[in-house]
Design a protein around this motif. Structure first.
Motif, mmCIF file in Angstrom:
data_model
loop_
_atom_site.group_PDB
_atom_site.id
_atom_site.type_symbol
_atom_site.label_atom_id
_atom_site.label_comp_id
_atom_site.label_asym_id
_atom_site.label_seq_id
_atom_site.Cartn_x
_atom_site.Cartn_y
_atom_site.Cartn_z
ATOM 1 N N PRO A 286 81.208 58.490 28.750
ATOM 2 C CA PRO A 286 79.936 58.491 29.507
ATOM 3 C C PRO A 286 78.795 59.210 28.801
ATOM 4 N N VAL A 287 79.073 60.355 28.165
ATOM 5 C CA VAL A 287 78.002 61.080 27.475
ATOM 6 C C VAL A 287 77.428 60.245 26.335
ATOM 7 N N ALA A 288 78.311 59.584 25.576
ATOM 8 C CA ALA A 288 77.838 58.746 24.473
ATOM 9 C C ALA A 288 77.093 57.527 24.987
ATOM 10 N N ARG A 289 77.562 56.941 26.081
ATOM 11 C CA ARG A 289 76.865 55.771 26.632
ATOM 12 C C ARG A 289 75.466 56.145 27.108
ATOM 13 N N ARG A 290 75.325 57.308 27.709
ATOM 14 C CA ARG A 290 73.996 57.735 28.154
ATOM 15 C C ARG A 290 73.069 57.962 26.964
ATOM 16 N N ALA A 291 73.588 58.564 25.895
ATOM 17 C CA ALA A 291 72.754 58.788 24.709
ATOM 18 C C ALA A 291 72.312 57.465 24.099
ATOM 19 N N MET A 292 73.201 56.468 24.077
ATOM 20 C CA MET A 292 72.836 55.156 23.537
ATOM 21 C C MET A 292 71.748 54.496 24.377
ATOM 22 N N VAL A 293 71.917 54.532 25.699
ATOM 23 C CA VAL A 293 70.959 53.864 26.577
ATOM 24 C C VAL A 293 69.600 54.543 26.499
ATOM 25 N N GLU A 294 69.577 55.863 26.468
ATOM 26 C CA GLU A 294 68.297 56.574 26.390
ATOM 27 C C GLU A 294 67.584 56.316 25.075
ATOM 28 N N GLU A 295 68.344 56.102 24.002
ATOM 29 C CA GLU A 295 67.699 55.803 22.719
ATOM 30 C C GLU A 295 67.194 54.368 22.667
ATOM 31 N N LEU A 296 67.956 53.420 23.219
ATOM 32 C CA LEU A 296 67.566 52.013 23.165
ATOM 33 C C LEU A 296 66.503 51.668 24.199
ATOM 34 N N LEU A 297 66.535 52.315 25.353
ATOM 35 C CA LEU A 297 65.567 52.049 26.422
ATOM 36 C C LEU A 297 64.882 53.351 26.814
ATOM 37 N N PRO A 298 63.994 53.856 25.975
ATOM 38 C CA PRO A 298 63.332 55.124 26.315
ATOM 39 C C PRO A 298 62.336 54.935 27.456
ATOM 40 N N SER A 299 62.242 55.944 28.315
ATOM 41 C CA SER A 299 61.297 55.907 29.435
ATOM 42 C C SER A 299 59.915 56.323 28.957
ATOM 43 N N GLN A 300 58.897 55.629 29.488
ATOM 44 C CA GLN A 300 57.519 55.971 29.185
ATOM 45 C C GLN A 300 57.001 56.969 30.213
ATOM 46 N N PRO A 301 56.171 57.929 29.798
ATOM 47 C CA PRO A 301 55.693 58.944 30.753
ATOM 48 C C PRO A 301 54.937 58.353 31.934
ATOM 49 N N SER A 302 54.234 57.251 31.727
ATOM 50 C CA SER A 302 53.427 56.658 32.795
ATOM 51 C C SER A 302 54.231 55.729 33.694
ATOM 52 N N GLU A 303 55.517 55.557 33.426
ATOM 53 C CA GLU A 303 56.325 54.614 34.186
ATOM 54 C C GLU A 303 57.421 55.345 34.931
ATOM 55 N N ASP A 304 58.015 54.656 35.874
ATOM 56 C CA ASP A 304 59.147 55.219 36.601
ATOM 57 C C ASP A 304 60.350 55.335 35.684
ATOM 58 N N SER A 305 61.138 56.378 35.905
ATOM 59 C CA SER A 305 62.325 56.594 35.095
ATOM 60 C C SER A 305 63.343 55.492 35.351
ATOM 61 N N LEU A 306 63.970 55.050 34.296
ATOM 62 C CA LEU A 306 64.984 54.006 34.415
ATOM 63 C C LEU A 306 66.279 54.593 35.002
ATOM 64 N N PRO A 307 67.075 53.786 35.669
ATOM 65 C CA PRO A 307 68.309 54.279 36.299
ATOM 66 C C PRO A 307 69.427 54.479 35.281
ATOM 67 N N TYR A 308 69.308 55.558 34.499
ATOM 68 C CA TYR A 308 70.311 55.806 33.473
ATOM 69 C C TYR A 308 71.686 56.078 34.074
ATOM 70 N N ASP A 309 71.714 56.790 35.192
ATOM 71 C CA ASP A 309 73.006 57.083 35.821
ATOM 72 C C ASP A 309 73.716 55.788 36.237
ATOM 73 N N LEU A 310 72.958 54.837 36.746
ATOM 74 C CA LEU A 310 73.542 53.555 37.130
ATOM 75 C C LEU A 310 74.076 52.821 35.906
ATOM 76 N N LEU A 311 73.331 52.856 34.813
ATOM 77 C CA LEU A 311 73.775 52.186 33.595
ATOM 78 C C LEU A 311 75.061 52.811 33.054
ATOM 79 N N VAL A 312 75.134 54.132 33.075
ATOM 80 C CA VAL A 312 76.335 54.796 32.583
ATOM 81 C C VAL A 312 77.536 54.450 33.453
#
Length: 396
Positions: A286-312
């Motif tokens: 799970p820790v590695a999957r979260r790091a991969m998702v955050e690197e491939l789909l980075p959140s923009q400051p002006s946008e809503d945060s993506l559901p990283y927990d759901l993706l993991v």
């Protein structure tokens, strides 16, 4: 000779070679003869010295080869000064020709894959550093009984990063990297496959410290004697590879064999014995999957945060390659919406007037999760069992 000209032209065309230009002033077009009719000087490696006036003819004989192969030296990493010669001294021209074909698989440039760019796999990275990196950096400590392991096997589901780990080893150690596959050492000519294996290890010793990376090694040396239809040439190739690898363990030369496979249970028992370190490259945690998702789909400051927990949570059983495909599918959703708008227009919009692609939404993530399936989770238990029976572990 005039009657023979058409036949010569026909044969030259069939073999794909250009005919040499007509000789001037009675001079010979044979590159082994100098322009003044005398034989050229023969170098120590058996090749002939060619005068500058005959260079154009000499280049035609070397057509299709790289300049490094024609000259016989490798450029250094900056391309400024030549390093050691490309080929060691061989007894015959046939062996030298086989060596030249293997030199195409030498990767001299840095792979630019750092340990930090590989998410997770801490156990595999630690074992690789212990087996390959540290003996090259600190050879004083790895002598006698502590001589480094010469054979390392990376096994695990497809898409988990085995090839990236091999590239990271080459980047970290700055070794000569031989990227070998089955097509590199298998020949249709009788006896050439064994010679290619032998020449490969001679080249690796010549360019030591070096790493021979054999991808999908199960295609080369599966279990012997399992199939009655196994060809004699296949058995000779396997035997030669086993002999060459056994010779590495008896010398102090820094030549490492790094093999990767998705089917470790199909390898021959003698090969498993020579691959002393067997490292499992598992599916990402799970820790590695979260790091991969955050690197491939980075959140923009002006946008809503993506559901990283759901993706993991929903990517349990996904390999690193599967996670990349999932993120690519999610990123394609806003682009598809934009493409549907652009297709309604009857003319092509200029590039400087194209609108920006919209942000990725939660609905896009849900759609990507529905359309993407894991590809490597079915046999995960078999890798765990093989690791328990044959694998290497970190001793705390």
């Amino acid at each position: 000779m005039a009657d023979d000209e058409p036949s010569l032209t026909r044969w030259s065309f069939m073999f794909g070679r250009k005919r040499l230009p007509e000789p001037r002033n009675g001079s010979s077009t044979d590159p082994s003869v100098a322009s003044n009719g005398s034989s050229p000087a023969v170098l120590a490696n058996g090749s002939a010295h060619v005068n500058a006036s005959d260079l154009s003819i000499y280049e035609q004989f070397n057509q299709g080869r790289s300049s490094a192969q024609s000259i016989g030296v490798l450029p250094n990493r900056n391309g400024e000064k030549p390093q050691k010669s490309l080929l060691p001294a061989f007894d015959s021209a046939e062996t030298r020709s086989l060596a030249e074909s293997l030199c195409r698989d030498i990767v001299r440039d840095s792979q630019d894959v750092m340990w930090e760019s590989i998410k997770g796999l801490e156990n595999a990275k630690h074992l690789l550093k212990e087996a390959v990196v540290m003996p090259i950096k600190y050879p004083k400590y790895f002598t006698g009984l502590l001589s480094p392991w010469k054979g390392i096997l990376l096994f695990g589901p497809p898409g988990t990063g085995k090839t990236m780990l091999a590239k990271a080893v080459a980047t970290e150690c700055k070794t000569t990297f031989f990227n070998i596959s089955a097509s590199s050492v298998v020949s249709k000519w009788r006896g050439d496959s064994e010679k290619l294996v032998k020449v490969l290890f001679e080249l690796a010793r010549h360019h030591a410290p070096s790493t021979i990376f054999i991808d999908e090694i199960d295609a080369i040396i599966s279990q012997r004697g399992e199939a009655r239809s196994e060809h004699e040439a296949s058995r000779r190739l396997k035997t030669e590879l086993l002999i060459q690898m056994d010779g590495l363990t008896r010398t102090d030369e820094l030549v490492f064999v790094l093999a990767a496979t998705n089917l470790p249970w199909e390898l021959d028992a003698a090969m498993l014995r020579r691959l002393e370190k067997r490292i499992l490259v598992p599916l990402p945690e799970p820790v590695a999957r979260r790091a991969m998702v955050e690197e491939l789909l980075p959140s923009q400051p002006s946008e809503d945060s993506l559901p990283y927990d759901l993706l993991v949570e929903r990517t349990e059983g996904f390999s690193g390659s599967d996670i990349r495909l999932l993120c690519k599918e999610a990123a394609m959703q806003p682009l598809r919406r934009l493409m549907s708008i652009l297709e309604q227009k009857h003319e092509i919009v200029p590039e400087d007037e194209l609108p920006k692609v919209g942000p990725i939404t939660h609905e896009d993530i849900e759609a990507a999760l529905k359309n993407t399936r894991p590809s490597a989770h079915l046999h995960a238990h078999r890798y765990e069992k093989f690791n328990a029976d044959y694998g290497s572990q970190i001793l705390q």
